[in-house]
Design a protein around this motif. Structure first.
Motif, PDB file in Angstrom:
ATOM      1  N   ILE A   1       0.834  -1.203   0.000  1.00  2.85           N
ATOM      2  CA  ILE A   1       0.000   0.000   0.000  1.00  2.85           C
ATOM      3  C   ILE A   1       0.869   1.253   0.000  1.00  2.85           C
ATOM      4  CG2 ILE A   1      -1.664   1.330   1.351  1.00  2.85           C
ATOM      5  CD1 ILE A   1      -2.952  -1.254   2.188  1.00  2.85           C
ATOM      6  N   ILE A   2       1.982   1.212   0.742  1.00  2.00           N
ATOM      7  CA  ILE A   2       2.895   2.368   0.745  1.00  2.00           C
ATOM      8  C   ILE A   2       3.447   2.604  -0.656  1.00  2.00           C
ATOM      9  CG2 ILE A   2       5.064   3.261   1.643  1.00  2.00           C
ATOM     10  CD1 ILE A   2       4.548   1.729   4.213  1.00  2.00           C
ATOM     11  N   LEU A   3       3.903   1.531  -1.293  1.00  2.00           N
ATOM     12  CA  LEU A   3       4.453   1.661  -2.641  1.00  2.00           C
ATOM     13  C   LEU A   3       3.396   2.135  -3.630  1.00  2.00           C
ATOM     14  CD1 LEU A   3       6.729  -1.525  -2.827  1.00  2.00           C
ATOM     15  CD2 LEU A   3       7.441   0.850  -2.505  1.00  2.00           C
ATOM     16  N   ALA A   4       2.188   1.571  -3.512  1.00  2.00           N
ATOM     17  CA  ALA A   4       1.119   1.971  -4.429  1.00  2.00           C
ATOM     18  C   ALA A   4       0.741   3.438  -4.225  1.00  2.00           C
ATOM     19  CB  ALA A   4      -0.099   1.072  -4.229  1.00  2.00           C
ATOM     20  N   THR A   5       0.722   3.896  -2.966  1.00  2.00           N
ATOM     21  CA  THR A   5       0.405   5.300  -2.691  1.00  2.00           C
ATOM     22  C   THR A   5       1.477   6.217  -3.259  1.00  2.00           C
ATOM     23  OG1 THR A   5      -0.712   4.604  -0.652  1.00  2.00           O
ATOM     24  CG2 THR A   5      -0.173   6.948  -0.882  1.00  2.00           C
ATOM     25  N   LEU A   6       2.745   5.817  -3.090  1.00  2.00           N
ATOM     26  CA  LEU A   6       3.831   6.592  -3.694  1.00  2.00           C
ATOM     27  C   LEU A   6       3.710   6.611  -5.214  1.00  2.00           C
ATOM     28  CD1 LEU A   6       6.850   5.436  -1.495  1.00  2.00           C
ATOM     29  CD2 LEU A   6       5.755   7.682  -1.487  1.00  2.00           C
ATOM     30  N   LEU A   7       3.279   5.480  -5.782  1.00  2.00           N
ATOM     31  CA  LEU A   7       3.104   5.416  -7.237  1.00  2.00           C
ATOM     32  C   LEU A   7       1.991   6.353  -7.692  1.00  2.00           C
ATOM     33  CD1 LEU A   7       3.929   4.099  -9.899  1.00  2.00           C
ATOM     34  CD2 LEU A   7       2.276   2.276  -9.433  1.00  2.00           C
ATOM     35  N   VAL A   8       0.902   6.403  -6.918  1.00  2.66           N
ATOM     36  CA  VAL A   8      -0.191   7.325  -7.250  1.00  2.66           C
ATOM     37  C   VAL A   8       0.308   8.770  -7.228  1.00  2.66           C
ATOM     38  CG1 VAL A   8      -2.380   8.266  -6.439  1.00  2.66           C
ATOM     39  CG2 VAL A   8      -2.038   5.802  -6.516  1.00  2.66           C
TER      40      VAL A   8
END
Length: 355
Positions: free
Chosen positions: A127-134
Motif C-alpha cells: 500500500i505504501i508503494l502503491a500510494t507513492l506510485l499514485v
C-alpha cells in the motif's frame, strides 16, 4: 483548443485506468477460488477513494502551489504526510472492520482460532508503494500538462510576435519609391503619353499586388518575379543610357510558394547604390531554380560617390530582410554578401529552400 481538450481528457482517461489497474492488483486474491469477505471490498473501496482524492489533491493543490512555486521541501513534506495519512487510515479501517481476522479465516478455513488470539492490523508495504506510485503518476501528469500548456502559450506568443514583426517589416516598403515613380511618370506625360499610360498601369498593378496579394503568408514565385519585373521597368524610366540593367529569369518558371516581397530589397538596394548619371554602371538581377531551391543573384557596379551601408538602404532594408529570412526560413537559406568583387561590384547571393 480542440487538441488541448482531447489531450486533457486523454490524460484523465489514463489517470483513471492507472488507478483502476492498481485497484485490481491489490484486490487480486492469492487464489481465485477463495471467497473474500465483504469487508475486504469495503476496505478496497475506501482505499480507492483515498487514492483518487490524493491523486487530485496532489495534482490540483500540492503540485501547483508548492512544486511549481519552487517549494520543493514543502512539497516533499506534504507528500510524505499524505502517504502517512493514507497508511494510517488503512490501518484504522482494518481494525474497524476486523479485517485481519476475517482474512485469516478466509485463507485458513480449517484452522481453529483461539478466542485469545487476535490478528492485529499491520502496515502493508504494498500500500505504501502503491500510494507513492499514485503520487508519482499524479505529479508526472501535472508536470507534463503544465509543460504542454506553457509550450502552447510560448508558441502562440511567438507566432503573434513573428506575425506582428513580419507585418511591421512588410509595412516598411519605402513610400518614396511610389512618389518618385509618380513624379517620373508625370514627367513622362510631357514627352510620351502612351508610355506614361503604360507606366501608370504598371504602377497600379504593383500597388494592387502590395495591397492584396501579399496579405497571406506566401505568394507564387511567378507573381513575385512579375512584381520584380514591373519594379525594374519603372526604375528604368529614371535611368540614363549609361546604366545597363539585366534581368535573367528561369524559363520555364516552376511555381513554388515564397514569402512575398522577399527579394525586392536586394533589387532596390542595387538601384539605390549602383546607378550613376555620369559614369557607366550596370545592374544584374538573376533568378535560378534547382528543384526546391531558388537562387537570387544581384550585382551592381560600385561607384566612388556611393557608400554601401546596409542600415541606410531604402525600403524594407537588407538588415530587416535578413530578419525576415530568419523568421520565415530558419536554417533553410544561405546569404552571401560580397562588398567588392574582382569586377568592382557589390554582390548579394541568396539560396532559399522553399520545400
Amino acid at each position: 483548443m480542440a487538441n488541448t481538450f482531447i489531450n486533457r481528457h486523454g490524460y484523465l482517461l489514463i489517470q483513471l485506468l492507472v488507478l483502476f489497474g492498481l485497484l485490481l492488483l491489490l484486490c487480486q486474491p492469492l487464489a481465485w477460488d477463495i471467497e473474500l469477505p465483504v469487508q475486504f471490498w469495503v476496505k478496497q473501496g475506501i482505499l480507492f477513494a483515498l487514492w483518487v482524492g490524493l491523486f487530485y489533491l496532489n495534482s490540483h493543490l500540492l503540485v501547483p502551489r508548492l512544486l511549481f512555486q519552487n517549494s520543493i521541501g514543502g512539497f516533499a513534506a506534504a507528500a510524505l504526510g499524505a502517504v502517512v495519512f493514507v497508511v494510517l487510515a488503512v490501518v484504522l479501517v482494518d481494525s474497524w472492520l476486523n479485517l485481519p481476522e476475517l482474512m485469516h479465516q478466509a485463507f485458513n478455513p480449517d484452522e481453529e482460532v483461539s478466542p485469545t488470539h487476535k490478528h492485529k492490523s499491520s502496515i502493508n508495504p504494498v500500500i505504501i508503494l502503491a500510494t507513492l506510485l499514485v503520487l508519482g503518476i499524479s505529479t508526472t501528469i501535472s508536470v507534463v500538462q503544465k509543460w504542454q500548456i506553457d509550450t502552447e502559450v510560448r508558441q502562440r506568443l511567438e507566432r503573434q510576435k513573428i506575425s506582428t514583426e513580419l507585418s511591421f517589416l512588410k509595412a516598411q516598403i519605402n513610400p518614396h519609391f511610389f512618389f518618385n515613380t509618380l513624379h517620373s511618370i508625370y514627367a513622362l506625360t510631357m514627352i510620351n503619353i502612351e508610355s506614361s499610360r503604360e507606366a501608370l498601369h504598371t504602377l497600379s498593378r504593383m500597388m494592387r499586388y502590395v495591397l492584396y496579394e501579399t496579405q497571406s503568408g506566401t505568394t507564387l514565385l511567378s507573381k513575385e518575379i512579375e512584381f520584380m519585373q514591373d519594379y525594374v521597368n519603372l526604375m528604368k524610366l529614371r535611368l540614363t543610357e549609361k546604366v545597363t540593367v539585366t534581368f535573367d529569369k528561369p524559363t520555364p518558371i516552376r511555381d513554388v510558394p515564397v514569402a512575398p516581397m522577399l527579394f525586392l530589397p536586394y533589387v532596390e538596394n542595387a538601384f539605390k547604390h549602383g546607378v550613376s548619371a555620369l559614369l557607366p554602371s550596370s545592374i544584374y538581377i538573376g533568378i535560378q531554380q534547382q528543384g526546391h531551391v531558388v537562387e537570387l543573384d544581384v550585382r551592381n557596379t560600385l561607384l566612388p560617390e556611393k557608400r554601401m551601408v546596409l542600415e541606410e538602404s531604402s525600403g524594407i532594408g537588407l538588415a530587416n530582410t535578413s530578419r525576415r529570412l530568419d523568421l520565415l526560413y530558419p536554417g533553410q537559406y544561405t546569404l552571401a554578401v560580397t562588398e567588392r568583387t574582382p569586377e568592382n561590384e557589390y554582390r548579394v547571393q541568396l539560396k532559399l529552400n522553399v520545400s
